[in-house]
Write a protein that holds these residues in place. Sequence first.
Motif, PDB file in Angstrom:
ATOM      1  N   TYR A  67       0.951  -1.215  -0.010  1.00  0.00           N
ATOM      2  CA  TYR A  67      -0.179  -0.011   0.217  1.00  0.00           C
ATOM      3  C   TYR A  67       1.049   1.204   0.032  1.00  0.00           C
ATOM      4  O   TYR A  67       0.257   2.337   0.013  1.00  0.00           O
ATOM      5  CB  TYR A  67      -1.092  -0.071   1.097  1.00  0.00           C
ATOM      6  CG  TYR A  67      -0.387  -0.292   2.619  1.00  0.00           C
ATOM      7  CD1 TYR A  67       0.242   0.735   3.492  1.00  0.00           C
ATOM      8  CD2 TYR A  67      -0.618  -1.549   3.065  1.00  0.00           C
ATOM      9  CE1 TYR A  67       0.847   0.527   4.474  1.00  0.00           C
ATOM     10  CE2 TYR A  67      -0.088  -1.622   4.227  1.00  0.00           C
ATOM     11  CZ  TYR A  67       0.587  -1.067   5.174  1.00  0.00           C
ATOM     12  OH  TYR A  67       1.071  -1.116   6.263  1.00  0.00           O
ATOM     13  N   LYS A  68       2.144   1.080  -0.038  1.00  0.00           N
ATOM     14  CA  LYS A  68       3.100   2.316  -0.087  1.00  0.00           C
ATOM     15  C   LYS A  68       3.446   2.383  -1.490  1.00  0.00           C
ATOM     16  O   LYS A  68       2.600   3.215  -2.438  1.00  0.00           O
ATOM     17  CB  LYS A  68       4.279   2.162   0.941  1.00  0.00           C
ATOM     18  CG  LYS A  68       3.770   1.755   2.224  1.00  0.00           C
ATOM     19  CD  LYS A  68       5.089   1.574   3.097  1.00  0.00           C
ATOM     20  CE  LYS A  68       4.728   0.950   4.493  1.00  0.00           C
ATOM     21  NZ  LYS A  68       4.051   2.024   5.239  1.00  0.00           N
ATOM     22  N   TYR A  69       4.527   2.305  -1.895  1.00  0.00           N
ATOM     23  CA  TYR A  69       4.807   2.634  -3.365  1.00  0.00           C
ATOM     24  C   TYR A  69       4.466   1.781  -4.475  1.00  0.00           C
ATOM     25  O   TYR A  69       4.392   1.959  -5.580  1.00  0.00           O
ATOM     26  CB  TYR A  69       6.642   2.467  -3.272  1.00  0.00           C
ATOM     27  CG  TYR A  69       7.335   3.526  -2.532  1.00  0.00           C
ATOM     28  CD1 TYR A  69       7.253   4.855  -2.952  1.00  0.00           C
ATOM     29  CD2 TYR A  69       7.762   3.126  -1.332  1.00  0.00           C
ATOM     30  CE1 TYR A  69       7.693   5.700  -2.080  1.00  0.00           C
ATOM     31  CE2 TYR A  69       8.423   4.036  -0.334  1.00  0.00           C
ATOM     32  CZ  TYR A  69       8.521   5.150  -0.586  1.00  0.00           C
ATOM     33  OH  TYR A  69       8.693   6.166   0.170  1.00  0.00           O
ATOM     34  N   LEU A  70       3.718   0.552  -3.776  1.00  0.00           N
ATOM     35  CA  LEU A  70       3.121  -0.112  -4.787  1.00  0.00           C
ATOM     36  C   LEU A  70       1.398   0.186  -5.171  1.00  0.00           C
ATOM     37  O   LEU A  70       0.922  -0.370  -6.051  1.00  0.00           O
ATOM     38  CB  LEU A  70       2.987  -1.721  -4.672  1.00  0.00           C
ATOM     39  CG  LEU A  70       4.561  -2.477  -4.570  1.00  0.00           C
ATOM     40  CD1 LEU A  70       4.433  -3.836  -4.214  1.00  0.00           C
ATOM     41  CD2 LEU A  70       4.928  -2.274  -6.036  1.00  0.00           C
ATOM     42  N   ASN A  71       0.985   0.974  -4.299  1.00  0.00           N
ATOM     43  CA  ASN A  71      -0.204   1.667  -4.424  1.00  0.00           C
ATOM     44  C   ASN A  71      -1.440   0.919  -4.419  1.00  0.00           C
ATOM     45  O   ASN A  71      -2.364   0.919  -5.608  1.00  0.00           O
ATOM     46  CB  ASN A  71      -0.175   2.650  -5.810  1.00  0.00           C
ATOM     47  CG  ASN A  71       1.012   3.444  -5.746  1.00  0.00           C
ATOM     48  OD1 ASN A  71       1.160   4.508  -4.951  1.00  0.00           O
ATOM     49  ND2 ASN A  71       2.246   3.359  -6.838  1.00  0.00           N
ATOM     50  N   SER A  72      -1.477  -0.274  -3.783  1.00  0.00           N
ATOM     51  CA  SER A  72      -2.597  -1.033  -3.591  1.00  0.00           C
ATOM     52  C   SER A  72      -3.845  -0.953  -2.977  1.00  0.00           C
ATOM     53  O   SER A  72      -4.500  -1.832  -2.918  1.00  0.00           O
ATOM     54  CB  SER A  72      -2.014  -2.508  -3.620  1.00  0.00           C
ATOM     55  OG  SER A  72      -0.776  -2.874  -4.819  1.00  0.00           O
ATOM     56  N   GLY A  73      -3.838   0.266  -2.324  1.00  0.00           N
ATOM     57  CA  GLY A  73      -4.678   0.572  -1.312  1.00  0.00           C
ATOM     58  C   GLY A  73      -4.615   0.205   0.136  1.00  0.00           C
ATOM     59  O   GLY A  73      -3.806  -0.549   0.477  1.00  0.00           O
TER      60      GLY A  73
END
Length: 414
Positions: A241-247
């Motif tokens: 959920y940080k740099y991978l932006n998965s929620g």
Amino acid sequence: MENSLAFARRLDQADPLRSYRDRFYIPERAGKPLIYFCGNSLGLQPKSARQALDRELVIWQQHGVEGWFEGESPWLTVHQRCKQPLAQIVGAQPSEVCPMNNLTVNMHLLLTSFYQPGAGRTKILTIGGDFPSDQYALETHLQTRGLNPADALLEIFPRTSEYTWRTEDILTAIEEHRDSLALVLMSGLHYYTGQVFDMAAIAQKARELGIPVGFDLAHAVGNVPLKLHDWGVDFAFWCSYKYLNSGPGGVSGIFVHEKHHDASLPRLAGWWGYDETRRFDMTKGFVPMTGADGWQLSTPTVLAVAVHHAALQITAEAGLEALRQKSELLTGFLEFVLRQSGQPMDIMTPASPAGRGCQLSLLIENDGKAVFNRLTEQGIIGDWREPNCIRLAPTPLYNTFEEVWRVGQVFQSS
């Protein structure tokens, strides 16, 4: 570099990744986009996430339980969608990675397999002041093994009057305690200082001495290039959920090097890690799937994995090398404008681009909270850490050089 709006805009115009910003929703306040420098806590929402989520909701609506078996992408193999982009991002073989659970759950699972105290080797070497979740996990895991954390946990701290760790001190500690170490386990990138550790050197030293080595990559994955397979890392885990932006609370992931795929390691097992060709036989006796998939426990969270896959595709498409190149320039420009702002501060994060990710941690002794509040009032979202630290993370997928310059202007006026 030049501390000017014109220079920042020239950098943005020359940025080969500039179009990726349009693939994310930028938070707004009163109809005006915020400057979001908090991707080290929670990445922004990809515009493709809603479509990916809606697709699975339609399958659920129209197929019910048969969604596990019907359609182009049955839920039964939903985790496989993420394996290729994950492998690309962390430098692994697809069989070595698996999206599953949450970070600390995966940490405990992998500790069960890779922490095997005995024959005088009982200690775990880690860095002092690592992320609290890791500290609590190590402490309680050791206690469940009947060991006293005060005796079994070896913490390495920075030298006096230094904020960050020297690689040679970590390597020396591994060498000095070689006969008592059962495991080396630490973050790959420190959450507070933003320091990137030399994972390749640490893994090599541990491997030479026959000590398993693992890394928490929560702040490293999607941030810095990784070569887990080539480095010989035994295992790793991360959040998305940080740099991978998965929620928020997005699905975690694990890496298990292929040298451990022979199923001989002890593990805590669940139905979903059982050989999928025989899973519905419902027979007694655990037979793991090959590779990292064999560490799965429970039914995957299909909706979360769908969003995860949509986000992973963006990072994999951009490529870690290109992201890293922009990150070094973007973070370097932030350091440049901050040092020209006249605001008294210490930058904890290493000055060398190779020693940091896309984050600067600022120590402001006098009125640091007032400076942070001023940033917030001006629409700049960063992160405050007591007692006097501001963390700013310009993220290459969606932040711009003009935003960096405008942050510097607020510091200059504070």
